[in-house]
Design an enzyme around this catalytic site. Structure first.
Site, PDB file in Angstrom:
ATOM      1  N   TYR A 200      41.456  34.374  41.706  1.00 50.32           N
ATOM      2  CA  TYR A 200      40.916  35.699  41.381  1.00 50.32           C
ATOM      3  C   TYR A 200      39.694  35.974  42.254  1.00 50.32           C
ATOM      4  O   TYR A 200      38.926  35.063  42.582  1.00 50.32           O
ATOM      5  CB  TYR A 200      40.559  35.826  39.897  1.00 50.32           C
ATOM      6  CG  TYR A 200      39.562  34.809  39.390  1.00 50.32           C
ATOM      7  CD1 TYR A 200      38.197  35.085  39.351  1.00 50.32           C
ATOM      8  CD2 TYR A 200      39.980  33.564  38.922  1.00 50.32           C
ATOM      9  CE1 TYR A 200      37.278  34.158  38.872  1.00 50.32           C
ATOM     10  CE2 TYR A 200      39.082  32.634  38.441  1.00 50.32           C
ATOM     11  CZ  TYR A 200      37.732  32.947  38.412  1.00 50.32           C
ATOM     12  OH  TYR A 200      36.830  32.007  37.944  1.00 50.32           O
ATOM     13  N   PRO A 201      39.506  37.236  42.634  1.00 50.48           N
ATOM     14  CA  PRO A 201      38.287  37.610  43.350  1.00 50.48           C
ATOM     15  C   PRO A 201      37.202  37.991  42.351  1.00 50.48           C
ATOM     16  O   PRO A 201      37.490  38.387  41.219  1.00 50.48           O
ATOM     17  CB  PRO A 201      38.740  38.825  44.167  1.00 50.48           C
ATOM     18  CG  PRO A 201      39.788  39.467  43.317  1.00 50.48           C
ATOM     19  CD  PRO A 201      40.479  38.344  42.585  1.00 50.48           C
ATOM     20  N   MET A 202      35.964  37.866  42.779  1.00 49.53           N
ATOM     21  CA  MET A 202      34.862  38.248  41.891  1.00 49.53           C
ATOM     22  C   MET A 202      33.646  38.690  42.706  1.00 49.53           C
ATOM     23  O   MET A 202      33.521  38.379  43.894  1.00 49.53           O
ATOM     24  CB  MET A 202      34.471  37.091  40.968  1.00 49.53           C
ATOM     25  CG  MET A 202      33.864  35.895  41.669  1.00 49.53           C
ATOM     26  SD  MET A 202      33.059  34.752  40.510  1.00 49.53           S
ATOM     27  CE  MET A 202      31.686  35.776  39.948  1.00 49.53           C
ATOM     28  N   LYS A 204      29.188  39.824  41.902  1.00 52.58           N
ATOM     29  CA  LYS A 204      28.089  39.840  40.951  1.00 52.58           C
ATOM     30  C   LYS A 204      27.661  41.285  40.679  1.00 52.58           C
ATOM     31  O   LYS A 204      27.664  42.131  41.575  1.00 52.58           O
ATOM     32  CB  LYS A 204      26.899  39.040  41.486  1.00 52.58           C
ATOM     33  CG  LYS A 204      27.128  37.533  41.509  1.00 52.58           C
ATOM     34  CD  LYS A 204      27.349  36.957  40.121  1.00 52.58           C
ATOM     35  CE  LYS A 204      27.359  35.440  40.153  1.00 52.58           C
ATOM     36  NZ  LYS A 204      27.629  34.862  38.818  1.00 52.58           N
ATOM     37  N   GLN A 240      38.106  23.159  41.640  1.00 51.38           N
ATOM     38  CA  GLN A 240      37.674  24.524  41.959  1.00 51.38           C
ATOM     39  C   GLN A 240      37.194  24.627  43.398  1.00 51.38           C
ATOM     40  O   GLN A 240      36.539  23.734  43.914  1.00 51.38           O
ATOM     41  CB  GLN A 240      36.534  24.926  41.018  1.00 51.38           C
ATOM     42  CG  GLN A 240      35.894  26.275  41.357  1.00 51.38           C
ATOM     43  CD  GLN A 240      34.747  26.601  40.437  1.00 51.38           C
ATOM     44  OE1 GLN A 240      34.936  27.187  39.379  1.00 51.38           O
ATOM     45  NE2 GLN A 240      33.535  26.204  40.816  1.00 51.38           N
ATOM     46  N   SER A 278      28.231  34.601  34.002  1.00 46.90           N
ATOM     47  CA  SER A 278      29.505  35.313  33.941  1.00 46.90           C
ATOM     48  C   SER A 278      29.472  36.437  32.930  1.00 46.90           C
ATOM     49  O   SER A 278      29.886  37.567  33.208  1.00 46.90           O
ATOM     50  CB  SER A 278      30.641  34.344  33.579  1.00 46.90           C
ATOM     51  OG  SER A 278      30.955  33.510  34.658  1.00 46.90           O
TER      52      SER A 278
END
Length: 304
Positions: A200-202, A204, A240, A278
């Site tokens: 998944y992309p994320m 901030k 990860q 998160s």
């Protein structure tokens, strides 16, 4: 300092020098000539995540000979490493509507990685393979990963351990020993031979009071340290890799999680969402789940 001393401009050149040699359009600073112009990263690798859907209506128009040749060619493309170019490659099936299959590739040679993508499109089956999503990023060591001295300061200042104690010295020594291999894996990852993964992309958050980039570095570092400790609970079950995409793709990072079982993926993502970094500051894109197959197994599974 003498009144005759020159002052410095924002670009680092003196005003006197700037007047004597005015900047011209297209002029390159002398220092720029010393920086190599290359697509190879100074450290780390390029990383592609590529996802495809099978257009079965188009494939019905292919002859059996074309399909056989296409299957062989696709399996070849998905299973070829090139030392010094395509260092890591894995292909996978994707259940559900987002994609049918995909491939992850990593290595120092951007053109070689891109060639995997173009080879799929140019293969005999290419017209029936529609790319549904892609993500480009580079591997990195996060700025929040402390070096040995910073880790020692954390033990002293945050955990209040006595620097002269045996526990302090043991922890610093153990961290120092594993730091090199950990950073090596971040920059030049070996893909785990585990059965499944999610990606998944994320980014901030940068909105009002929830602006990650307005927090002091020390506060951001502590939040990421808490986040990391949550993830360490899954050591041996989940591996990860965080890759950087700021300025390269629509999101700031890509998160790839390999797991020994799909339930571990659910558990780690759920657990880590309670961390403040998160819960308060993270934005997530779509999640993609896949299970790994050999290239020939993948072709057979897709029934193309």
């Amino acid at each position: 300092m003498s009144s005759e001393a020159t002052t410095t401009t924002h670009g680092g050149a003196s005003e006197q020098g700037a007047k004597a040699h005015p900047a011209q359009h297209g002029h390159r600073p002398a220092a720029a000539a010393k920086i190599p112009a290359t697509l190879i990263p100074e450290t780390g690798w390029h990383f592609f995540h590529l996802f495809y859907k099978v257009d079965r209506d188009r494939l019905r128009g292919f002859s059996e000979a074309e399909r056989n040749a296409g299957r062989d060619e696709l399996a070849k493309v998905l299973g070829t490493k090139q030392p010094g170019a395509v260092e890591q490659i894995q292909c996978f099936a994707v259940p559900g509507h987002k994609a049918d299959f995909g491939v992850m590739v990593a290595g120092p040679d951007l053109k070689a990685l891109h060639a995997v993508e173009t080879a799929i499109a140019a293969s005999p089956l290419g017209a029936g393979l529609v790319q549904s999503y892609s993500f480009y990023s580079v591997t990195e060591v996060s700025e929040y990963v402390p070096d040995a001295d910073q880790y020692a300061a954390i033990l002293r200042d945050r955990e209040h351990l006595d620097p002269e104690s045996s526990m302090f010295k043991t922890k610093v020594a153990a961290y120092t020993e594993r730091l090199g291999p950990m950073n090596q894996q971040r920059l030049y990852p070996d893909f785990p031979d585990w059965p499944c993964f999610c990606f998944y992309p994320m980014s901030k958050m940068r909105s009002g009071e929830q602006n990650w980039y307005l927090l002091p570095f020390e506060e951001r570092s502590e939040l990421m340290s808490q986040h990391g400790r949550s993830g360490m609970r899954f050591a041996g079950r989940v591996s990860q890799l965080i890759t950087a995409s700021t300025g390269l793709d629509d999101w700031e990072w890509g998160v790839t999680l390999w797991a020994r079982n799909p339930l571990y993926l659910k558990d780690i993502v759920y657990t880590m969402r309670f961390d403040e970094s998160s819960a308060k500051y993270a934005l997530f894109g779509d999640f993609y789940f896949g299970y790994f197959l050999s290239p020939r197994e993948l072709v057979d599974t897709l029934r193309i």
